[in-house]
Write a protein that holds these residues in place. Structure first.
Motif, PDB file in Angstrom:
ATOM      1  N   LEU A  70      -3.279  -4.976   4.392  1.00  0.00           N
ATOM      2  CA  LEU A  70      -3.374  -3.979   3.314  1.00  0.00           C
ATOM      3  C   LEU A  70      -3.430  -2.562   3.861  1.00  0.00           C
ATOM      4  CD1 LEU A  70      -5.583  -5.346   0.434  1.00  0.00           C
ATOM      5  CD2 LEU A  70      -3.203  -5.740   0.973  1.00  0.00           C
ATOM      6  N   LYS A  73       0.023  -1.697   5.106  1.00  0.00           N
ATOM      7  CA  LYS A  73       0.974  -1.462   4.014  1.00  0.00           C
ATOM      8  C   LYS A  73       0.672  -0.160   3.277  1.00  0.00           C
ATOM      9  CE  LYS A  73       2.171  -6.296   3.310  1.00  0.00           C
ATOM     10  NZ  LYS A  73       1.961  -7.493   2.494  1.00  0.00           N
ATOM     11  N   GLN A  74      -0.601   0.208   3.264  1.00  0.00           N
ATOM     12  CA  GLN A  74      -0.996   1.467   2.606  1.00  0.00           C
ATOM     13  C   GLN A  74      -0.439   2.662   3.391  1.00  0.00           C
ATOM     14  OE1 GLN A  74      -3.392   1.003  -0.163  1.00  0.00           O
ATOM     15  NE2 GLN A  74      -2.658   3.025  -0.729  1.00  0.00           N
ATOM     16  N   TYR A  97       5.796   1.260 -11.477  1.00  0.00           N
ATOM     17  CA  TYR A  97       5.200  -0.070 -11.246  1.00  0.00           C
ATOM     18  C   TYR A  97       4.655  -0.157  -9.820  1.00  0.00           C
ATOM     19  CZ  TYR A  97       5.131  -5.190 -10.645  1.00  0.00           C
ATOM     20  OH  TYR A  97       4.766  -6.486 -10.379  1.00  0.00           O
ATOM     21  N   TYR A  98       5.485   0.247  -8.846  1.00  0.00           N
ATOM     22  CA  TYR A  98       5.028   0.155  -7.451  1.00  0.00           C
ATOM     23  C   TYR A  98       3.895   1.145  -7.170  1.00  0.00           C
ATOM     24  CZ  TYR A  98       9.126  -2.749  -6.669  1.00  0.00           C
ATOM     25  OH  TYR A  98      10.047  -3.769  -6.725  1.00  0.00           O
ATOM     26  N   ARG A 100       1.464   1.937  -8.894  1.00  0.00           N
ATOM     27  CA  ARG A 100       0.161   1.423  -9.333  1.00  0.00           C
ATOM     28  C   ARG A 100      -0.537   0.652  -8.217  1.00  0.00           C
ATOM     29  NH1 ARG A 100       0.798  -1.444 -15.024  1.00  0.00           N
ATOM     30  NH2 ARG A 100      -1.451  -1.240 -15.030  1.00  0.00           N
ATOM     31  N   PHE A 101       0.249   0.036  -7.349  1.00  0.00           N
ATOM     32  CA  PHE A 101      -0.364  -0.737  -6.251  1.00  0.00           C
ATOM     33  C   PHE A 101      -1.009   0.176  -5.202  1.00  0.00           C
ATOM     34  CE2 PHE A 101       3.147  -3.710  -7.546  1.00  0.00           C
ATOM     35  CZ  PHE A 101       2.316  -4.596  -8.198  1.00  0.00           C
ATOM     36  N   TYR A 102      -0.589   1.445  -5.195  1.00  0.00           N
ATOM     37  CA  TYR A 102      -1.161   2.381  -4.223  1.00  0.00           C
ATOM     38  C   TYR A 102      -2.357   3.129  -4.813  1.00  0.00           C
ATOM     39  CZ  TYR A 102       2.977   1.438  -1.455  1.00  0.00           C
ATOM     40  OH  TYR A 102       3.953   0.809  -0.720  1.00  0.00           O
ATOM     41  N   ARG A 144      11.307   4.929  -3.292  1.00  0.00           N
ATOM     42  CA  ARG A 144      10.284   3.875  -3.309  1.00  0.00           C
ATOM     43  C   ARG A 144       9.537   3.830  -1.963  1.00  0.00           C
ATOM     44  NH1 ARG A 144       6.849   1.293  -2.019  1.00  0.00           N
ATOM     45  NH2 ARG A 144       6.435  -0.933  -2.140  1.00  0.00           N
TER      46      ARG A 144
END
Lengths: 301, 391
Positions: A70, A73-74, A97-98, A100-102, A144
């Protein structure tokens, strides 16, 4: 910034990546070059945590990818090869959408998306991602990859399939990101592509690293038995040369192309003058990186 | 918001707006409407029969039948017959002297078969391309390189799809209830609880097929292979159900041995039917022969049920998926003791009303099988997805 230690991936008993050790420092733009099937995508896949290594380790920001997925990936941005978007959503919806994961808040995310869409030239494009052209999709892919303003950017064959204008735009963006101090790891099977934007190069062939370093370092590492090509033109019939360093010579009336193990231009000049001829051209032709790459990786010029 | 919920929210929206889901939902609602309508007609007819009972031989025939059963019970008790046999006779007597009022739940009976097939299709439709499509399209690379654990992706997809299935089941439920009410019947609390339980078990059943389709989508390399795999599984399950019934027959026959010699029934009473004016003969069949075939049929069904418990179609829809022997769906809609009276006359059938828990207890194996199938299918998908190389 990016480091691998004996990174290995085995598929059905065959080593796709064979104990590779790569080291890329902060702020470097490293071109990862190799022919198709050399193991570039697999290596990047392991670096971004999409593929589990069979052996070895890889680190991003000194964090081991498999242990701290994680955090890694962050910190990274990744533009994969052969990626896709949700065709029923617009470019902005896909990015939202993507985002939001960050953990980006809505306002923050909207501002970042607007900024990125403008940066990659997709402002006011409201159509669904499924209707995008290859170039537009590639630009959205880059947006992205940059959504989290990453420190380390992995780009897997980012310019494949782009038209010349698209390639130029892409190079510009990579240079701008490099100027901001980002570390970029950029794969391609075209050496020329890499030479334009990278200050470092890493060549992979059959899963093994063949050479790594600056362009000059790579060139000298790959050509250990360095050869010189000397072009000579005179105003008559070229006399036969008999220097022990000459490996090959192709005579053609008033000219000769010599391949030798050392720079023998002084010797050639003396021989021409001794024969009573006048020198019209005496030129040392250096091997390009492309030549060295093609000969080393593919085994032919 | 938790990453799995972000994934689930997107999946839920995607499903609800997908043409595939909307078409299946529309078919489900239309067929539910038709099923409830025909069910209401059947309910009305049974209610009429209950209000105006028509016995063979009229009221007198009914009394004679009751008297005969009472005598049989006494005889059975005197001969120390099995408790099952005595109970069976008592239930038969009950069904004549104390007939139960038809249940509103029969309105929903046709939905068992409907949900067995459409629920399966719906579950498969939501699951067969969950992972494979993202992999084919390349969007999985972006998703998996986002800062979320892999399990958040697969869990989110499962939550999104099961929520969608819940919406479909809920819509069908509300639709059916609305039709029943529009036709002037208001279900009681007990009926309502059973109807809700039926829809919950139908949701479980759909989720099992979703999990199997998700598994196919995870382990296969493309969406087309995944759908082919699911077609194969469904055909396999149907063929398996049919074959298991045949195999069960052979096994039961082998265990029971050859049938005893058939003796024609002995006429024990002749009654003059007042309605038709004809003479009706009541006979007692040869008990050895009847017992043999009752036991044989009972064994066949039990063996077949034991074999087909691995098939979700049988677990929910009953024997061979078409309710030859009742499954979980029918049990939820049956207020009387759940018994396989359709085929197994040696087992007690009863008019006695039982609780929902008793009904559940009677089909606990099917319920457990569905839960195990769901957990196993999802568990394998989860394990495969977690270790999958995304290339």
């Amino acid at each position: 910034m990016i480091r691998t230690e004996d990174l290995t991936k085995v598929y059905n008993g065959a080593k796709a990546v064979d104990s590779i050790n790569i080291k890329i420092d902060k702020g470097q733009v490293c071109g990862f070059v190799g022919p198709n099937g050399a193991g570039k995508t697999t290596t990047i896949g392991m670096m971004v945590g999409l593929i589990e290594p069979t052996a070895g380790k890889c680190f991003v920001n000194d964090l081991e990818v498999t242990r701290h997925p994680l955090e890694v990936k962050q910190a990274i941005g990744y533009l994969p090869d052969g990626f896709g978007f949700y065709a029923h959503m617009t470019g902005a919806q896909n990015l939202r959408y993507y985002a939001r994961f960050y953990g980006l808040k809505e306002q923050e995310s909207n501002a970042r998306i607007a900024e990125l869409l403008a940066y990659v030239g997709l402002t006011n494009v409201d159509k669904k991602a499924g209707a995008y052209s290859k170039g537009m999709r590639q630009r959205l892919g880059l947006a992205r990859a940059l959504i989290n303003d990453p420190e380390v950017i992995f780009l897997d064959e980012p310019t494949s399939g782009l038209d010349p204008e698209g390639v130029i735009q892409f190079r510009k963006i990579i240079r701008e990101q490099a100027a901001k101090g980002k570390t970029i790891f950029f794969s391609s099977h075209i050496l020329d592509e890499v030479q334009h934007v990278c200050n470092n190069i890493c060549i992979i062939s059959k899963g093994k690293i063949v050479a790594q370093g600056t362009l000059d370092e790579v060139k000298s590492k790959m050509r250990k038995d360095r050869r010189f090509t000397i072009i000579v033109k005179v105003n008559g019939t070229m006399p036969s040369l008999s220097n022990p360093d000459i490996v090959d010579a192709v005579y053609n009336n008033g000219s000769v192309t010599i391949k030798s193990n050392s720079d023998i231009r002084d010797y050639i000049f003396d021989e021409v003058v001794r024969s009573g001829l006048k020198m019209r051209e005496l030129r040392l032709e250096e091997e390009s990186l492309e030549d060295v790459f093609l000969e080393t990786v593919y085994g032919s010029g | 918001m938790r990453p799995e919920l972000i994934v689930a929210e997107k999946e839920f929206r995607d499903h609800l707006s997908s043409k595939r889901f909307l078409v299946i939902l529309a078919i489900l609602l239309l067929l539910s409407c038709y099923g409830v309508y025909t069910g209401m007609q059947s309910y009305d007819s049974q209610l009429n029969d209950y209000k105006n009972p028509q016995y063979a031989g009229g009221e007198q025939g009914m009394q004679q039948q009751a008297a005969m059963l009472q005598q049989e019970i006494k005889d059975a008790q005197a001969q120390n017959a099995s408790q099952e046999r005595i109970q069976s006779l008592q239930y038969s007597l009950d069904s004549i002297t104390n007939r139960p009022m038809p249940s509103l739940l029969i309105v929903f009976n046709s939905m068992v078969m409907l949900f067995t097939f459409l629920g399966m299709i719906l579950g498969i439709a939501l699951g067969f391309d969950q992972i494979s499509k993202e992999r084919d399209d390349g969007s999985l690379k972006f998703l998996a390189s986002s800062p979320i654990y892999r399990d958040a992706i697969i869990n989110g997809k499962a939550i999104g799809a099961i929520s969608t299935l819940a919406v479909a089941m809920g819509s069908a439920f509300l639709f059916a209830i609305a039709i029943v009410m529009l036709m002037g019947v208001v279900p009681g609390l007990n009926d309502m609880i059973r109807i809700v339980a039926f829809f919950i078990t139908a949701l479980l059943y759909c989720s099992v097929f979703f999990a199997i389709a998700l598994l196919a989508s995870t382990v296969t390399k493309s969406t087309s292979t995944s759908i082919l795999c699911m077609v194969g599984i469904v055909l396999g399950l149907v063929i398996f159900s049919v074959l298991s019934f045949l195999v069960a027959g052979l096994i039961a026959q082998a265990i029971m041995g050859p049938a005893p010699t058939y003796n024609p029934p002995t006429i024990i009473q002749n009654v003059n039917d007042t309605m038709s004016g004809q003479m009706i003969s009541y006979g007692s069949p040869s008990s050895d022969y009847t017992n043999y075939y009752n036991k044989l049929t009972s064994m066949e069904v039990q063996i077949s049920d034991a074999i087909t418990v691995v098939s979700p179609i049988n677990d929910f829809g009953g024997g061979m998926g078409i309710g030859i022997t009742p499954g979980l769906g029918s049990a939820m809609l049956s207020k009387t003791q759940y018994a396989q009276t359709f085929y197994i006359s040696s087992m007690p059938g009863t008019a006695k009303e039982v609780s929902l828990l008793d009904s559940l207890a009677s089909v606990w194996i099917q319920l457990l099988a569905l839960i195990v199938e769901l957990v196993v299918a999802f568990g394998i998908s989860y394990a495969v997805f977690m270790r999958m190389d995304i290339r």
